[in-house]
Design a protein around this motif. Structure first.
Motif, PDB file in Angstrom:
ATOM      1  N   PHE A 133      22.568  -6.607 -24.685  1.00 57.79           N
ATOM      2  CA  PHE A 133      22.757  -8.048 -24.530  1.00 57.79           C
ATOM      3  C   PHE A 133      23.052  -8.409 -23.075  1.00 57.79           C
ATOM      4  O   PHE A 133      22.417  -9.289 -22.488  1.00 57.79           O
ATOM      5  CB  PHE A 133      23.922  -8.521 -25.408  1.00 57.79           C
ATOM      6  N   VAL A 134      24.044  -7.731 -22.510  1.00 53.04           N
ATOM      7  CA  VAL A 134      24.504  -8.069 -21.155  1.00 53.04           C
ATOM      8  C   VAL A 134      23.418  -7.806 -20.127  1.00 53.04           C
ATOM      9  O   VAL A 134      23.088  -8.682 -19.308  1.00 53.04           O
ATOM     10  CB  VAL A 134      25.778  -7.269 -20.822  1.00 53.04           C
ATOM     11  N   PHE A 135      22.852  -6.620 -20.133  1.00 50.12           N
ATOM     12  CA  PHE A 135      21.866  -6.293 -19.110  1.00 50.12           C
ATOM     13  C   PHE A 135      20.525  -6.978 -19.382  1.00 50.12           C
ATOM     14  O   PHE A 135      19.737  -7.179 -18.450  1.00 50.12           O
ATOM     15  CB  PHE A 135      21.710  -4.779 -18.995  1.00 50.12           C
ATOM     16  N   GLY A 136      20.280  -7.356 -20.616  1.00 48.79           N
ATOM     17  CA  GLY A 136      19.101  -8.165 -20.892  1.00 48.79           C
ATOM     18  C   GLY A 136      19.221  -9.545 -20.268  1.00 48.79           C
ATOM     19  O   GLY A 136      18.251 -10.068 -19.691  1.00 48.79           O
ATOM     20  N   TYR A 137      20.413 -10.133 -20.356  1.00 47.10           N
ATOM     21  CA  TYR A 137      20.627 -11.445 -19.733  1.00 47.10           C
ATOM     22  C   TYR A 137      20.557 -11.336 -18.211  1.00 47.10           C
ATOM     23  O   TYR A 137      19.977 -12.193 -17.535  1.00 47.10           O
ATOM     24  CB  TYR A 137      21.978 -12.002 -20.166  1.00 47.10           C
ATOM     25  N   ILE A 138      21.113 -10.248 -17.668  1.00 45.01           N
ATOM     26  CA  ILE A 138      21.039 -10.045 -16.212  1.00 45.01           C
ATOM     27  C   ILE A 138      19.595  -9.869 -15.766  1.00 45.01           C
ATOM     28  O   ILE A 138      19.166 -10.417 -14.738  1.00 45.01           O
ATOM     29  CB  ILE A 138      21.892  -8.818 -15.809  1.00 45.01           C
ATOM     30  N   GLY A 139      18.815  -9.105 -16.522  1.00 43.40           N
ATOM     31  CA  GLY A 139      17.406  -8.933 -16.185  1.00 43.40           C
ATOM     32  C   GLY A 139      16.648 -10.246 -16.201  1.00 43.40           C
ATOM     33  O   GLY A 139      15.759 -10.487 -15.380  1.00 43.40           O
ATOM     34  N   LYS A 140      17.007 -11.117 -17.137  1.00 41.32           N
ATOM     35  CA  LYS A 140      16.372 -12.441 -17.197  1.00 41.32           C
ATOM     36  C   LYS A 140      16.730 -13.261 -15.962  1.00 41.32           C
ATOM     37  O   LYS A 140      15.874 -13.951 -15.379  1.00 41.32           O
ATOM     38  CB  LYS A 140      16.824 -13.160 -18.466  1.00 41.32           C
ATOM     39  N   LEU A 141      17.990 -13.184 -15.523  1.00 44.73           N
ATOM     40  CA  LEU A 141      18.412 -13.932 -14.335  1.00 44.73           C
ATOM     41  C   LEU A 141      17.711 -13.439 -13.080  1.00 44.73           C
ATOM     42  O   LEU A 141      17.301 -14.234 -12.223  1.00 44.73           O
ATOM     43  CB  LEU A 141      19.928 -13.805 -14.147  1.00 44.73           C
ATOM     44  N   GLN A 142      17.565 -12.133 -12.953  1.00 44.82           N
ATOM     45  CA  GLN A 142      17.015 -11.570 -11.727  1.00 44.82           C
ATOM     46  C   GLN A 142      15.505 -11.358 -11.792  1.00 44.82           C
ATOM     47  O   GLN A 142      14.884 -11.004 -10.797  1.00 44.82           O
ATOM     48  CB  GLN A 142      17.720 -10.243 -11.413  1.00 44.82           C
ATOM     49  N   GLY A 143      14.924 -11.572 -12.938  1.00 42.89           N
ATOM     50  CA  GLY A 143      13.476 -11.460 -13.057  1.00 42.89           C
ATOM     51  C   GLY A 143      12.954 -10.046 -13.024  1.00 42.89           C
ATOM     52  O   GLY A 143      11.756  -9.823 -12.838  1.00 42.89           O
ATOM     53  N   THR A 144      13.820  -9.053 -13.232  1.00 40.43           N
ATOM     54  CA  THR A 144      13.404  -7.655 -13.193  1.00 40.43           C
ATOM     55  C   THR A 144      14.448  -6.792 -13.883  1.00 40.43           C
ATOM     56  O   THR A 144      15.625  -7.177 -13.982  1.00 40.43           O
ATOM     57  CB  THR A 144      13.233  -7.169 -11.747  1.00 40.43           C
ATOM     58  N   PHE A 145      14.009  -5.629 -14.370  1.00 40.66           N
ATOM     59  CA  PHE A 145      14.929  -4.642 -14.916  1.00 40.66           C
ATOM     60  C   PHE A 145      14.958  -3.380 -14.046  1.00 40.66           C
ATOM     61  O   PHE A 145      15.543  -2.374 -14.447  1.00 40.66           O
ATOM     62  CB  PHE A 145      14.518  -4.261 -16.341  1.00 40.66           C
ATOM     63  N   SER A 146      14.369  -3.447 -12.891  1.00 45.20           N
ATOM     64  CA  SER A 146      14.324  -2.295 -11.998  1.00 45.20           C
ATOM     65  C   SER A 146      15.593  -2.233 -11.154  1.00 45.20           C
ATOM     66  O   SER A 146      15.974  -3.218 -10.509  1.00 45.20           O
ATOM     67  CB  SER A 146      13.102  -2.387 -11.072  1.00 45.20           C
ATOM     68  N   LEU A 147      16.246  -1.072 -11.150  1.00 46.05           N
ATOM     69  CA  LEU A 147      17.456  -0.917 -10.344  1.00 46.05           C
ATOM     70  C   LEU A 147      17.172  -1.060  -8.856  1.00 46.05           C
ATOM     71  O   LEU A 147      18.049  -1.454  -8.087  1.00 46.05           O
ATOM     72  CB  LEU A 147      18.089   0.456 -10.620  1.00 46.05           C
ATOM     73  N   ARG A 148      15.952  -0.751  -8.444  1.00 51.42           N
ATOM     74  CA  ARG A 148      15.597  -0.865  -7.030  1.00 51.42           C
ATOM     75  C   ARG A 148      15.576  -2.316  -6.568  1.00 51.42           C
ATOM     76  O   ARG A 148      15.681  -2.589  -5.368  1.00 51.42           O
ATOM     77  CB  ARG A 148      14.221  -0.233  -6.786  1.00 51.42           C
ATOM     78  N   GLU A 149      15.418  -3.235  -7.497  1.00 50.33           N
ATOM     79  CA  GLU A 149      15.261  -4.642  -7.126  1.00 50.33           C
ATOM     80  C   GLU A 149      16.450  -5.506  -7.534  1.00 50.33           C
ATOM     81  O   GLU A 149      16.466  -6.701  -7.253  1.00 50.33           O
ATOM     82  CB  GLU A 149      13.989  -5.191  -7.789  1.00 50.33           C
ATOM     83  N   MET A 150      17.446  -4.909  -8.201  1.00 53.86           N
ATOM     84  CA  MET A 150      18.600  -5.672  -8.662  1.00 53.86           C
ATOM     85  C   MET A 150      19.763  -5.505  -7.703  1.00 53.86           C
ATOM     86  O   MET A 150      19.800  -4.577  -6.904  1.00 53.86           O
ATOM     87  CB  MET A 150      19.010  -5.227 -10.073  1.00 53.86           C
ATOM     88  N   GLY A 151      20.741  -6.393  -7.825  1.00 48.73           N
ATOM     89  CA  GLY A 151      21.936  -6.292  -7.000  1.00 48.73           C
ATOM     90  C   GLY A 151      22.633  -7.627  -6.838  1.00 48.73           C
ATOM     91  O   GLY A 151      22.079  -8.693  -7.099  1.00 48.73           O
ATOM     92  N   GLY A 152      23.903  -7.558  -6.411  1.00 47.73           N
ATOM     93  CA  GLY A 152      24.648  -8.761  -6.070  1.00 47.73           C
ATOM     94  C   GLY A 152      25.120  -9.591  -7.240  1.00 47.73           C
ATOM     95  O   GLY A 152      25.561 -10.733  -7.046  1.00 47.73           O
ATOM     96  N   MET A 153      25.086  -9.082  -8.451  1.00 45.43           N
ATOM     97  CA  MET A 153      25.458  -9.896  -9.599  1.00 45.43           C
ATOM     98  C   MET A 153      26.952 -10.180  -9.666  1.00 45.43           C
ATOM     99  O   MET A 153      27.384 -11.128 -10.332  1.00 45.43           O
ATOM    100  CB  MET A 153      25.014  -9.216 -10.896  1.00 45.43           C
ATOM    101  N   TYR A 154      27.763  -9.400  -8.979  1.00 49.63           N
ATOM    102  CA  TYR A 154      29.208  -9.642  -9.019  1.00 49.63           C
ATOM    103  C   TYR A 154      29.548 -11.021  -8.471  1.00 49.63           C
ATOM    104  O   TYR A 154      30.414 -11.716  -9.012  1.00 49.63           O
ATOM    105  CB  TYR A 154      29.951  -8.566  -8.222  1.00 49.63           C
ATOM    106  N   ARG A 155      28.882 -11.423  -7.401  1.00 52.49           N
ATOM    107  CA  ARG A 155      29.164 -12.732  -6.811  1.00 52.49           C
ATOM    108  C   ARG A 155      28.668 -13.863  -7.707  1.00 52.49           C
ATOM    109  O   ARG A 155      29.231 -14.949  -7.695  1.00 52.49           O
ATOM    110  CB  ARG A 155      28.513 -12.832  -5.430  1.00 52.49           C
ATOM    111  N   ARG A 156      27.622 -13.611  -8.467  1.00 52.99           N
ATOM    112  CA  ARG A 156      27.073 -14.652  -9.331  1.00 52.99           C
ATOM    113  C   ARG A 156      27.881 -14.815 -10.608  1.00 52.99           C
ATOM    114  O   ARG A 156      27.972 -15.929 -11.140  1.00 52.99           O
ATOM    115  CB  ARG A 156      25.624 -14.328  -9.676  1.00 52.99           C
TER     116      ARG A 156
END
Length: 525
Positions: free
Chosen positions: A363-386
């Motif tokens: 649930f959690v990482f699915g919502y994060i993937g939707k926000l960032q438009g990707t599920f790749s760890l290479r392209e994700m980051g900075g969610m703590y500030r959001r």
């Protein structure tokens, strides 16, 4: 010509006493899911009404399972036989502590899934049957946990598999078809082995009632055919539980459907396989379990190690969580391998923990993937500030998955290690601890990449572009689905006594079938 009335004594063939009102709780979860699924199917064109029908039905099932759990807690193992036929001829529903607890947590997971789906499944996908499929999936899962008949266990497996096929391809994407093919082939093979083993077992003991099998198989414990049947059951259920070496289908298919579908699959489907392994190999065929104990131990070790190593090697968040599911399956199999009182308690408790924790992680990482438009760890980051709240929630779930205190995954690991050491299987306890350490590294890496590392970035037209860093407000559907799971994860970690006590009663019922048999036949074996 007058016909004289004759009376027939049916007491020798049928149950003449009326069924107690509270015993109807045994079939209420399956009846409610069937009724709710039928209503949702009839009204599927009304896409706005679908979530309300589905969530209401799921909430009623959850309440019914809580009442059933309380019934089992107060009265012990309970049985209801269909058609008033005396067992073993009538089809029995039997709820022992393990089955009732599994059914309750499964309905909680399904309810949270229905709430999450209200905000993530598009209207056109509701039209194609998401909620009917979800309700029938829970129908199959509930039936599998509560049936007292080995052939009906196969039937409920078929119900949940057919429903899962529909959920898996919902959305009609190419990658979903690819994942569905892999998922279907392995599960159909496992189902075929299950049916073959059931037929052979019936040929050996002449009954399909689980309590009757437990009594009659005890007289055949030294016969080779019974060992072969036990091996077939183990192979069939190991496939469904995603155990080594037939676990590759899970990470190859769980990342392909909608994330809410991946969540309910991770929470429920493999646990039905683990439940069947515990039920059949400990309650019904303990001689078969003893005969292939070395094989079970080896499979448990390799499942734990391949799961955690696979998770460390992934760059896709969904695949990483899929491999963590496999690692947990290995830990449950370790409890089956040790087969002591507290090791089996740990396996049951770990299964409950995995149901809620893995669903919450998707649930959690699915919502994060939707926000960032990707599920790749290479392209994700900075969610703590959001979203600092989302960061905290995900950290709780990740710590629980790694078995860290004070969360739900800690106590099952303690019980498994203690059980292995008491049985003189120190090397198995060492593997459990090693996979825990590697899991900590894995979840730490995952959290750092997603929440702390740099700013969020994604690939757009081949160019790395920064994503906005504004604070993110969580939708109500995410709040209402994720936070009950997180609260349960924390509660079990801080107050494990209730769940541990019930899991312990379930373990005792598996290792000593007297209470189970007495519930069905009215007398102890």
């Amino acid at each position: 010509m007058s016909l004289e009335k004759t009376s027939v004594d049916i007491a020798a063939a049928m149950i003449t006493d009326p069924t107690a009102a509270k015993d109807w709780l045994l079939v209420t979860p399956t009846l409610l899911t069937m009724l709710g699924g039928a209503i949702a199917l009839i009204t599927r064109k009304n896409v706005r009404l679908q979530p309300w029908i589905g969530i209401t039905a799921l909430a009623l099932v959850f309440c019914a399972n809580i009442a059933l759990l309380n019934h089992v807690l107060n009265d012990g193992v309970v049985t209801m036989v269909m058609g008033s036929w005396l067992p073993p001829f009538g089809i029995a529903f039997t709820a022992d502590p393990m089955g009732a607890m599994f059914a309750t947590f499964a309905s909680l997971v399904a309810l949270c899934t229905g709430i999450y789906a209200a905000g993530s499944i598009r209207p056109e996908e509701r039209r194609y049957g998401f909620y009917p499929f979800l309700l029938m999936l829970l129908c199959g899962v509930s039936g599998a946990f509560l049936t007292g008949d080995i052939f009906n266990l196969y039937v409920w497996f078929e119900v949940l598999l057919i429903s899962s096929f529909g959920l898996l391809v919902l959305g009609n994407k190419k990658r979903q078809i690819d994942g569905a093919v892999k998922y279907s082939l392995l599960n159909l093979l496992g189902t075929t082995l299950f049916l073959l083993a059931t037929a052979l077992l019936y040929g050996l003991v002449g009954t399909l009632n689980m309590a009757d099998i437990a009594m009659k198989a005890a007289h055949l414990e030294n016969q080779g055919p019974l060992m072969g049947v036990a091996l077939l059951f183990f192979l069939a259920f190991a496939m469904k539980a995603a155990a080594f070496p037939v676990n590759f289908w899970l990470p190859a298919s769980y990342h392909t459907p909608r994330i809410v579908v991946s969540a309910v699959f991770a929470g429920l489907l493999t646990k039905v396989g683990v439940y069947a392994l515990l039920r059949v190999l400990l309650l019904l065929l303990p001689a078969g379990h003893n005969w292939m104990n070395t094989l079970i131990t080896l499979v448990a070790i390799l499942t734990m190690l391949t799961g955690v190593m696979g998770a460390l090697a992934q760059t896709d968040v969904r695949r990483t969580i899929g491999y963590l599911v496999i690692t947990g399956i290995g830990s449950m199999l370790a409890g089956l391998a040790v087969a002591s009182e507290w090791a089996v308690t740990g396996a049951i408790m770990y299964a409950v923990h995995s149901m809620i924790a893995m669903t919450g992680m998707f649930f959690v990482f699915g919502y994060i993937g939707k926000l960032q438009g990707t599920f790749s760890l290479r392209e994700m980051g900075g969610m703590y500030r959001r979203s600092p709240i989302l960061a905290a929630v995900s950290l709780v779930l990740l710590f629980a998955a790694a078995g860290l205190p004070p969360f739900s995954g800690f106590w099952p690991k303690v019980l498994l290690v203690e059980g292995a050491l008491d049985k003189g299987m120190g090397w198995l306890a060492g593997v459990v601890l090693l996979t825990s350490i590697l899991s900590i590294i894995c979840v730490g890496r995952l959290w750092i990449y997603v929440f702390l590392r740099g700013g969020s970035q994604s690939i757009a037209d081949g160019t790395m572009v920064a994503l906005p860093q504004e604070k993110q407000k969580l939708p109500a559907t995410v709040w209402l689905s994720v936070f009950p799971i997180v609260l349960m994860v924390v509660y079990i970690g801080l107050q494990p006594d209730a769940v541990m006590s019930f899991a312990h009663k379930g373990a005792l019922t598996l290792l000593d079938p007297s209470a189970y048999v007495e519930s069905v036949f009215g007398v102890a074996p």
